[in-house]
Write a protein that holds these residues in place. Sequence first.
Motif, PDB file in Angstrom:
ATOM      1  N   ASP A 294       3.149  -1.732   2.619  1.00 49.72           N
ATOM      2  CA  ASP A 294       4.253  -1.308   3.734  1.00 49.72           C
ATOM      3  C   ASP A 294       3.938  -2.446   4.548  1.00 49.72           C
ATOM      4  O   ASP A 294       2.676  -2.927   5.289  1.00 49.72           O
TER       5      ASP A 294
ATOM      6  N   THR B 166       4.836  -4.618   8.077  1.00 47.56           N
ATOM      7  CA  THR B 166       5.781  -4.381   9.150  1.00 47.56           C
ATOM      8  C   THR B 166       5.958  -5.329   9.715  1.00 47.56           C
ATOM      9  O   THR B 166       4.974  -5.848  10.665  1.00 47.56           O
TER      10      THR B 166
ATOM     11  N   ASN C  24       7.101  -3.913   0.704  1.00 47.70           N
ATOM     12  CA  ASN C  24       7.732  -3.580   1.677  1.00 47.70           C
ATOM     13  C   ASN C  24       7.967  -3.566   2.599  1.00 47.70           C
ATOM     14  O   ASN C  24       6.833  -3.183   3.212  1.00 47.70           O
TER      15      ASN C  24
ATOM     16  N   THR D  38       9.370  -3.700   6.387  1.00 47.43           N
ATOM     17  CA  THR D  38      10.444  -3.531   7.470  1.00 47.43           C
ATOM     18  C   THR D  38      10.649  -4.492   8.308  1.00 47.43           C
ATOM     19  O   THR D  38       9.550  -5.035   8.901  1.00 47.43           O
TER      20      THR D  38
ATOM     21  N   TRP E  49      14.117  -4.745   1.325  1.00 45.50           N
ATOM     22  CA  TRP E  49      13.671  -4.711   2.463  1.00 45.50           C
ATOM     23  C   TRP E  49      14.794  -3.810   3.940  1.00 45.50           C
ATOM     24  O   TRP E  49      16.126  -4.090   4.058  1.00 45.50           O
TER      25      TRP E  49
ATOM     26  N   GLN F 260       4.391   2.860   8.857  1.00 45.65           N
ATOM     27  CA  GLN F 260       3.493   3.785   7.726  1.00 45.65           C
ATOM     28  C   GLN F 260       2.121   4.064   8.465  1.00 45.65           C
ATOM     29  O   GLN F 260       1.765   2.619   9.037  1.00 45.65           O
TER      30      GLN F 260
ATOM     31  N   SER G 284      -0.821   0.976   6.728  1.00 44.54           N
ATOM     32  CA  SER G 284       0.541  -0.125   6.695  1.00 44.54           C
ATOM     33  C   SER G 284       0.040  -1.478   7.710  1.00 44.54           C
ATOM     34  O   SER G 284      -1.243  -1.645   7.278  1.00 44.54           O
TER      35      SER G 284
END
Length: 269
Positions: free
Chosen positions: A20, A22, A53, A55, A97, A114, A117
């Motif tokens: 994860d 971001t 993954n 974001t 995404w 998360q 992450s």
Amino acid sequence: MKYTAPKWLSQAAMNTLPIDITVVGLGGTGSELVSRLFKMHYLLKKLGGAGFNVTLIDDDTVTAANVGRQSFFEFDIGMAKAEVLARRFNSFSDTQWKYAKTRLNKNNFVQLIQSQSILLTCVDNPYTRCEIGEFLENRNAQIVWIDGGNDANTAQVVMGTSESRNDIDFSRLPNVFDLYGEQLKTQEFKDSDSCSHEAAISKQDFGINDTVAQVMSQLVWQLIRYGQVESHGAIIDMANFKQSPLPIQPDVWAMFGFDIKGKTELNYE
């Protein structure tokens, strides 16, 4: 000294679980960084991993002054930056995404980030950095925070953590708030968009954002691919073609007022 990847990250890489990530702030640095993350995602999958993954978080929309200096085109003008980039890469790959058209702050941090992450911040204001730093302070969070900040020709990249570990020679890596917190708290900031390309390029010269994104992505790559780093950032002077590593050395951190036992204001007499 070296910093080894936390267990949750190394286990994810070994067990082919998606990692994860971001990205907060999708301007010159952030939009370039997303492109680099996509390349890494593709390579990791070809090497047998599960990729990322991702974001994307930004409350801003694309303006005419963004085109050319940031990773946007004229047909993106008026659209949300986070949505544009997420849809762009999702449209021609296997990624799913996500994006959020908002600003990250202490009130929505838990909902958006998360617990295990990598957090990449490319914001142009000190307030977000302060809010993140204050939120993570005194929390044993399993988050690797890599921040990239710059002005016209100079920049600094700092990778820090909020963990508390006993398997390394220091409890954790200091983050940008640990090292520059007092400056960030007093730094003046005027939230205004550039109305022309000339104004935009005077604030951040061509290439500085790409250089910051390169260092940030290299930290991510080395942690995942090799499981360790020998520096946790860099000081960049693009005008003079200089780049100095930020060493993993407690005596260097002490010069910023950070003690390996935690954030401590040190007195020099």
